[in-house]
Design a protein around this motif. Structure first.
Motif, PDB file in Angstrom:
ATOM      1  N   GLY A  82       0.898  -1.133   0.118  1.00  0.00           N
ATOM      2  CA  GLY A  82      -0.112  -0.146  -0.018  1.00  0.00           C
ATOM      3  C   GLY A  82       0.894   1.397  -0.067  1.00  0.00           C
ATOM      4  O   GLY A  82       0.187   2.450  -0.160  1.00  0.00           O
ATOM      5  N   LEU A  83       2.295   0.988  -0.005  1.00  0.00           N
ATOM      6  CA  LEU A  83       3.139   2.298   0.250  1.00  0.00           C
ATOM      7  C   LEU A  83       3.436   2.979  -1.172  1.00  0.00           C
ATOM      8  O   LEU A  83       3.534   2.392  -2.245  1.00  0.00           O
ATOM      9  CB  LEU A  83       4.109   2.020   0.900  1.00  0.00           C
ATOM     10  CG  LEU A  83       4.173   1.186   2.216  1.00  0.00           C
ATOM     11  CD1 LEU A  83       5.588   0.796   2.668  1.00  0.00           C
ATOM     12  CD2 LEU A  83       3.668   2.137   3.194  1.00  0.00           C
ATOM     13  N   GLN A  84       3.109   4.315  -1.055  1.00  0.00           N
ATOM     14  CA  GLN A  84       3.254   5.028  -2.581  1.00  0.00           C
ATOM     15  C   GLN A  84       4.730   5.581  -2.463  1.00  0.00           C
ATOM     16  O   GLN A  84       5.403   6.019  -1.448  1.00  0.00           O
ATOM     17  CB  GLN A  84       2.443   6.384  -2.165  1.00  0.00           C
ATOM     18  CG  GLN A  84       1.399   6.531  -3.355  1.00  0.00           C
ATOM     19  CD  GLN A  84       0.991   8.008  -3.372  1.00  0.00           C
ATOM     20  OE1 GLN A  84       0.796   8.312  -2.150  1.00  0.00           O
ATOM     21  NE2 GLN A  84       0.692   8.781  -4.493  1.00  0.00           N
ATOM     22  N   GLY A 127       0.588  -0.220  13.206  1.00  0.00           N
ATOM     23  CA  GLY A 127       1.634   0.230  12.568  1.00  0.00           C
ATOM     24  C   GLY A 127       2.588   0.543  13.724  1.00  0.00           C
ATOM     25  O   GLY A 127       3.110   1.592  13.834  1.00  0.00           O
ATOM     26  N   CYS A 128       3.012  -0.441  14.884  1.00  0.00           N
ATOM     27  CA  CYS A 128       3.670  -0.318  15.930  1.00  0.00           C
ATOM     28  C   CYS A 128       5.116  -0.119  15.725  1.00  0.00           C
ATOM     29  O   CYS A 128       5.733   0.418  16.941  1.00  0.00           O
ATOM     30  CB  CYS A 128       3.119  -1.135  16.972  1.00  0.00           C
ATOM     31  SG  CYS A 128       3.886  -3.002  16.656  1.00  0.00           S
ATOM     32  N   SER A 129       5.709  -0.419  14.733  1.00  0.00           N
ATOM     33  CA  SER A 129       6.992  -0.519  14.618  1.00  0.00           C
ATOM     34  C   SER A 129       7.957  -1.087  15.585  1.00  0.00           C
ATOM     35  O   SER A 129       7.450  -2.269  15.927  1.00  0.00           O
ATOM     36  CB  SER A 129       7.432   0.790  14.433  1.00  0.00           C
ATOM     37  OG  SER A 129       9.004   0.975  14.146  1.00  0.00           O
ATOM     38  N   GLU A 188      10.610   4.936  11.942  1.00  0.00           N
ATOM     39  CA  GLU A 188      10.988   5.884  13.132  1.00  0.00           C
ATOM     40  C   GLU A 188       9.915   5.839  14.092  1.00  0.00           C
ATOM     41  O   GLU A 188       8.369   6.035  13.802  1.00  0.00           O
ATOM     42  CB  GLU A 188      11.172   7.100  12.286  1.00  0.00           C
ATOM     43  CG  GLU A 188      11.728   8.295  13.408  1.00  0.00           C
ATOM     44  CD  GLU A 188      11.557   9.776  12.661  1.00  0.00           C
ATOM     45  OE1 GLU A 188      11.609   9.954  11.590  1.00  0.00           O
ATOM     46  OE2 GLU A 188      11.141  10.749  13.743  1.00  0.00           O
ATOM     47  N   THR A 189      10.024   5.827  15.320  1.00  0.00           N
ATOM     48  CA  THR A 189       9.266   5.994  16.345  1.00  0.00           C
ATOM     49  C   THR A 189       9.744   6.307  17.676  1.00  0.00           C
ATOM     50  O   THR A 189      10.756   6.625  17.736  1.00  0.00           O
ATOM     51  CB  THR A 189       8.392   4.778  16.395  1.00  0.00           C
ATOM     52  OG1 THR A 189       7.540   4.696  17.610  1.00  0.00           O
ATOM     53  CG2 THR A 189       9.507   3.545  16.767  1.00  0.00           C
ATOM     54  N   ARG A 190       8.945   6.699  18.623  1.00  0.00           N
ATOM     55  CA  ARG A 190       9.668   7.116  19.846  1.00  0.00           C
ATOM     56  C   ARG A 190       8.519   6.865  20.881  1.00  0.00           C
ATOM     57  O   ARG A 190       7.123   6.815  20.725  1.00  0.00           O
ATOM     58  CB  ARG A 190       9.654   8.737  19.855  1.00  0.00           C
ATOM     59  CG  ARG A 190      10.658   9.399  19.129  1.00  0.00           C
ATOM     60  CD  ARG A 190      11.155  10.620  19.459  1.00  0.00           C
ATOM     61  NE  ARG A 190      10.095  11.559  18.900  1.00  0.00           N
ATOM     62  CZ  ARG A 190       9.782  12.011  17.805  1.00  0.00           C
ATOM     63  NH1 ARG A 190      10.673  11.589  16.746  1.00  0.00           N
ATOM     64  NH2 ARG A 190       8.678  13.003  17.464  1.00  0.00           N
TER      65      ARG A 190
HETATM   66  C1  LIG Z   1       6.825   5.675  11.003  1.00  0.00           C
HETATM   67  S1  LIG Z   1       6.467   3.990  11.561  1.00  0.00           S
HETATM   68  C2  LIG Z   1       5.275   4.594  13.003  1.00  0.00           C
HETATM   69  C3  LIG Z   1       5.475   4.091  14.317  1.00  0.00           C
HETATM   70  C4  LIG Z   1       4.513   4.453  15.231  1.00  0.00           C
HETATM   71  N1  LIG Z   1       3.182   4.132  15.065  1.00  0.00           N
HETATM   72  C5  LIG Z   1       4.718   6.004  15.545  1.00  0.00           C
HETATM   73  O1  LIG Z   1       3.883   6.796  15.384  1.00  0.00           O
HETATM   74  O2  LIG Z   1       5.772   6.271  16.336  1.00  0.00           O
HETATM   75  C6  LIG Z   1       5.539   3.346  10.479  1.00  0.00           C
HETATM   76  C7  LIG Z   1       5.283   1.857  10.625  1.00  0.00           C
HETATM   77  O3  LIG Z   1       4.098   1.376   9.837  1.00  0.00           O
HETATM   78  C8  LIG Z   1       4.464   0.140   9.254  1.00  0.00           C
HETATM   79  N2  LIG Z   1       3.683  -0.125   8.094  1.00  0.00           N
HETATM   80  C9  LIG Z   1       4.120   0.158   6.876  1.00  0.00           C
HETATM   81  N3  LIG Z   1       3.338  -0.315   5.760  1.00  0.00           N
HETATM   82  C10 LIG Z   1       2.348  -1.049   6.462  1.00  0.00           C
HETATM   83  C11 LIG Z   1       1.448  -1.942   6.185  1.00  0.00           C
HETATM   84  N4  LIG Z   1       0.974  -2.223   4.901  1.00  0.00           N
HETATM   85  N5  LIG Z   1       0.979  -2.758   7.016  1.00  0.00           N
HETATM   86  C12 LIG Z   1       1.170  -2.710   8.210  1.00  0.00           C
HETATM   87  N6  LIG Z   1       2.064  -1.889   8.837  1.00  0.00           N
HETATM   88  C13 LIG Z   1       2.934  -1.106   7.797  1.00  0.00           C
HETATM   89  C14 LIG Z   1       6.017   0.147   9.228  1.00  0.00           C
HETATM   90  O4  LIG Z   1       6.597  -1.260   9.032  1.00  0.00           O
HETATM   91  C15 LIG Z   1       6.523   0.870  10.254  1.00  0.00           C
HETATM   92  O5  LIG Z   1       6.767  -0.003  11.352  1.00  0.00           O
END
Ligand SMILES: C[S@@+](CC[C@H](N)C(=O)[O-])C[C@H]1O[C@@H](n2cnc3c(N)ncnc32)[C@H](O)[C@@H]1O
Length: 282
Positions: free
Chosen positions: A28-30, A117-119, A83-85
């Motif tokens: 789904g990523l653009q 999307g918990c990273s 990236e996350t914190r």
């Molecule tokens: C920038 S991190 C956000 C982490 C956390 N939610 C935050 O706000 O700090 C984005 C996360 O989305 C996950 N992600 C991206 N595409 C995804 C998908 N199609 N399904 C599930 N997770 C996805 C990535 O693997 C990544 O760990």
């Protein structure tokens, strides 16, 4: 091994388009033109590691058979921004805290939360610590039970999340009291303590396959800094599906600016400019 963009083989327009398509189709990523050099670096480093010289040959490999699937899963970790914190968005956590307080007063049913999307787990553990604190401060006779699920597509990120071990600098946004209460030193790092880890589970889930998730009736769904990578129509589909998983009265928290001009007949926006959250009508 460090491979600079200049050393990497040229990524032609057609190879770029081919890779853009599979990434959007499967994740789904653009990947817009501005991300072309990111993609080129990512792919070329991995290709060099496993002995591929051209992008289309590598593309055919990841599309074929079990070995391709294993390789694709490796690649996901490189293609996603992780990236996350801890407590990354204080205004949003503050809304969740108020919501949980009200919810505990209204019902003694166990609390159920989902970090989408918990990273590497910082968001999920932040929600767990916050929930544990709210429960401890509540005046209810019996402490209410709670459980939190963190989901992500990246297996490697989830492996790190399950360990719950973080370098000291990752804890900077965590209040000192919470640091002392919920982390234990492990050599030169810190691990989230067992009482919190017992309340948390991590599962692999693609946001494009949300309908497969058994999670329902959630009191809080927290999904931040993920939707920005998706097209608007996909964001809407995802958020509609998430909304359907909320319990009556449950809260959906999104990243500020990640959903614009969106409304749902069963949800209303929580007032406030500093965070984006919705409540499901009872
Ligand atoms: C920038 S991190 C956000 C982490 C956390 N939610 C935050 O706000 O700090 C984005 C996360 O989305 C996950 N992600 C991206 N595409 C995804 C998908 N199609 N399904 C599930 N997770 C996805 C990535 O693997 C990544 O760990």
């Amino acid at each position: 091994m460090v491979v600079s963009v200049n050393q990497a083989p040229e990524l032609s327009d057609s190879a770029f388009a081919t890779w853009q398509d599979i990434i959007e189709d499967r994740l789904g990523l653009q990947l817009p033109e501005q991300r072309r050099s990111f993609l080129k670096t990512c792919l070329s480093i991995r290709m060099r590691e496993i002995g591929f010289e051209d992008y289309l040959g590598y593309y055919e490999f990841v599309r074929s058979g079990d070995e391709g699937l294993i390789e694709w899963n490796q690649l996901i970790d490189r293609l996603t921004v992780q990236e996350t914190r801890f407590f990354r968005d204080p205004a949003a956590y503050s809304l969740v805290k108020d919501h949980l307080r009200r919810r505990i007063k209204d019902s003694q049913r166990p609390l159920s939360l989902w970090s989408v999307g918990c990273s590497t787990g910082e968001e999920t553990y932040s929600l767990a610590m916050l929930t544990a604190e709210v429960i401890q401060r509540s005046t209810e006779e019996q402490p209410i039970r709670f459980g939190i699920t963190g989901s992500d597509i990246s297996k490697q990120a989830l492996d790190r999340a399950r360990k719950g071990v973080y370098a000291a600098r990752r804890l900077e946004l965590v209040d000192t009291k919470l640091q002392n209460k919920y982390f234990v030193p492990v050599s030169d790092k810190f691990q989230v303590d067992q009482q919190i880890r017992d309340r948390v589970c991590f599962v692999r889930l693609n946001l494009l396959e949300l309908s497969r998730s058994p999670l329902r009736n959630l009191d809080v769904i927290y999904c931040q800094n993920v939707l920005i990578y998706f097209r608007k129509w996909r964001r809407k589909d995802i958020v509609m599906e998430l909304a359907s998983r909320l319990a009556p009265g449950g809260m959906l928290v999104l990243g500020l600016g990640e959903m614009v001009d969106w409304s749902h007949p069963d949800l209303y926006r929580v007032p406030g400019e500093r965070a984006l959250a919705y409540l499901k009508r009872n």
